[in-house]
Write a protein that holds these residues in place. Structure first.
Motif, short mmCIF file in Angstrom:
data_model
loop_
_atom_site.label_atom_id
_atom_site.label_comp_id
_atom_site.label_asym_id
_atom_site.label_seq_id
_atom_site.Cartn_x
_atom_site.Cartn_y
_atom_site.Cartn_z
N ARG A 106 -7.00 -0.77 -5.99
CA ARG A 106 -7.01 -2.08 -5.35
C ARG A 106 -6.71 -3.21 -6.33
NH1 ARG A 106 -6.06 -3.35 -0.10
NH2 ARG A 106 -6.60 -5.54 0.23
N THR B 186 -5.22 1.58 -0.33
CA THR B 186 -6.14 0.94 -1.28
C THR B 186 -7.32 0.24 -0.60
OG1 THR B 186 -4.92 -1.17 -1.30
CG2 THR B 186 -4.22 0.53 -2.87
N SER B 187 -7.46 0.41 0.70
CA SER B 187 -8.57 -0.22 1.41
C SER B 187 -9.89 0.43 1.00
CB SER B 187 -8.37 -0.09 2.92
OG SER B 187 -7.18 -0.74 3.33
N PRO B 188 -11.01 -0.29 1.15
CA PRO B 188 -12.32 0.29 0.79
C PRO B 188 -12.58 1.60 1.53
CG PRO B 188 -12.52 -2.07 1.18
CD PRO B 188 -11.13 -1.69 1.59
N ALA C 9 -8.69 3.48 -3.27
CA ALA C 9 -9.46 2.24 -3.46
C ALA C 9 -9.51 1.82 -4.93
CB ALA C 9 -10.87 2.41 -2.91
N LYS C 10 -9.43 2.80 -5.83
CA LYS C 10 -9.45 2.49 -7.26
C LYS C 10 -8.22 1.68 -7.67
CE LYS C 10 -9.56 4.84 -11.76
NZ LYS C 10 -9.57 6.17 -12.43
N GLU D 78 -10.98 4.34 1.11
CA GLU D 78 -9.78 5.18 1.15
C GLU D 78 -9.54 5.82 -0.22
OE1 GLU D 78 -7.98 5.98 3.79
OE2 GLU D 78 -9.29 4.77 5.07
N ASN E 155 0.83 -1.21 0.00
CA ASN E 155 0.00 0.00 0.00
C ASN E 155 0.86 1.26 0.00
OD1 ASN E 155 -3.05 -0.27 0.17
ND2 ASN E 155 -2.44 -1.81 1.67
#
Length: 332
Positions: free
Chosen positions: A169, A159-161, A166-167, A163, A88
């Motif tokens: 991920r 990259t967590s939902p 997130a795109k 955040e 991340n």
């Protein structure tokens, strides 16, 4: 007027290169590289521009330096960051966006990760977080430490939902896939279900074998490209040394064990079993160079005295210069 012809100046003596040994060890790294035939259809450059170099230049000794975190390993044990956190963190520095004028929040603009911004007006998420949580030396220590912690928490959850990243991920998932074992026979042999990214969640078990402990995360701890590099260098007869740098002895121990097993053809992912490929010997067997990271090759920098010390070497066995082909470790 009479002219007397002057004798030509004597040519400067030319030093001829020392002859190559005729009894080089079979499979060793001292084997000279055969000059490629440029007009041969089978001639392939080992690296860009190889054929433009003189034969002696193509056979120069390589000294390859690797910092363990983020170069050949993903986790940073010195900083206490897991593989999940490191992936991340890396992506947060390669994501570029702008700051919303109304909310002052960072908004992702780039489509793919990149080292350089797609437009000069964009800033990375890492830079945005550094501005939002400054940690300069002029601050009080408590406030500075709190900002450092907050900035790190933001980056490692990038990259967590929910955040800002997130795109990205799917890119994170692809990086995990690249680290994962995909050999089904190997996965069955070690009961691998899915890769584990948090190293602290599954500490090493002294009751288990080295192979089981190495495979316990269901993925590579040392990047496969590092092993492939060693194999290609040995197969091409390149003469080289490795220098591994780390701030953390436990992290070095992980690489030391895997490197020793790999050089001996006993690494669980590279031992010729379970449909894996076995590398050429690198342990001194069959005339090969011994590239195992033995305790005597581990050095530590004494900053006070300004010298590199090899405590594991017997007295009188510490040369001022590294032995050819020796694998060394430097703790900066």
């Amino acid at each position: 007027l009479s002219r007397t012809a002057m004798p030509p100046k004597a040519a400067a003596p030319v030093e001829l290169p020392a002859p190559l040994p005729t009894d080089v060890p079979a499979g060793g790294l001292d084997v000279p590289i055969a000059a490629p035939t440029l007009n041969s259809e089978e001639a392939v450059e080992a690296f860009p521009g190889e054929f433009q170099l003189a034969p002696d230049e193509r056979n120069r000794w390589l000294v390859l330096h690797f910092a363990l975190p983020r170069t050949i390993m993903t986790a940073d044990m010195a900083e206490g960051r897991s593989t999940e956190a490191e992936l991340n963190d890396v992506l947060s520095g390669m994501a570029w966006g702008s700051i919303d004028a109304d909310t002052s929040e960072w908004v992702l603009e780039s489509e793919d990760p990149s080292l350089e911004p797609p437009h000069p007006s964009l800033i990375s998420y890492t830079e945005y977080v550094a501005r939002a949580y400054p940690s300069d030396d002029a601050m009080e220590e408590e406030a500075r430490a709190e900002n450092v912690s907050m900035a790190a928490q933001k980056r490692v959850a990038f990259t967590s939902p929910g955040e800002p990243g997130a795109k990205f991920r799917p890119m994170f998932d692809q990086m995990v896939k690249n680290l994962s074992h995909t050999n089904k026979a190997l996965m069955r042999a070690y009961d691998i279900k899915k890769p584990l990214l948090n190293e602290e969640a599954l500490p090493e078990d002294p009751a288990r074998s080295d192979a089981q402990n190495i495979m316990r995360f269901g993925r590579h701890q040392v990047l496969p490209s590092f092993w492939q590099l060693l194999v290609q260098l040995v197969k091409k007869g390149r003469r080289f040394s490795l220098v591994l740098h780390s701030f953390q002895e436990d992290q070095l121990a992980v690489v030391q064990r895997e490197l020793q097993l790999f050089c001996q053809g006993q690494h669980p992912a590279y031992d010729g079993k379970n449909k894996t490929q076995k590398p050429p010997p690198m342990s001194g067997d069959k005339g090969s160079r011994d590239l195992r990271l033995l305790d005597g090759c581990i050095g530590r920098v004494d900053r006070t005295a300004g010298r590199l010390e090899f405590a594991g070497r017997p007295a009188g066995d510490a040369p001022k210069t590294a032995r050819p082909g020796e694998v060394a470790f430097v703790a900066p």
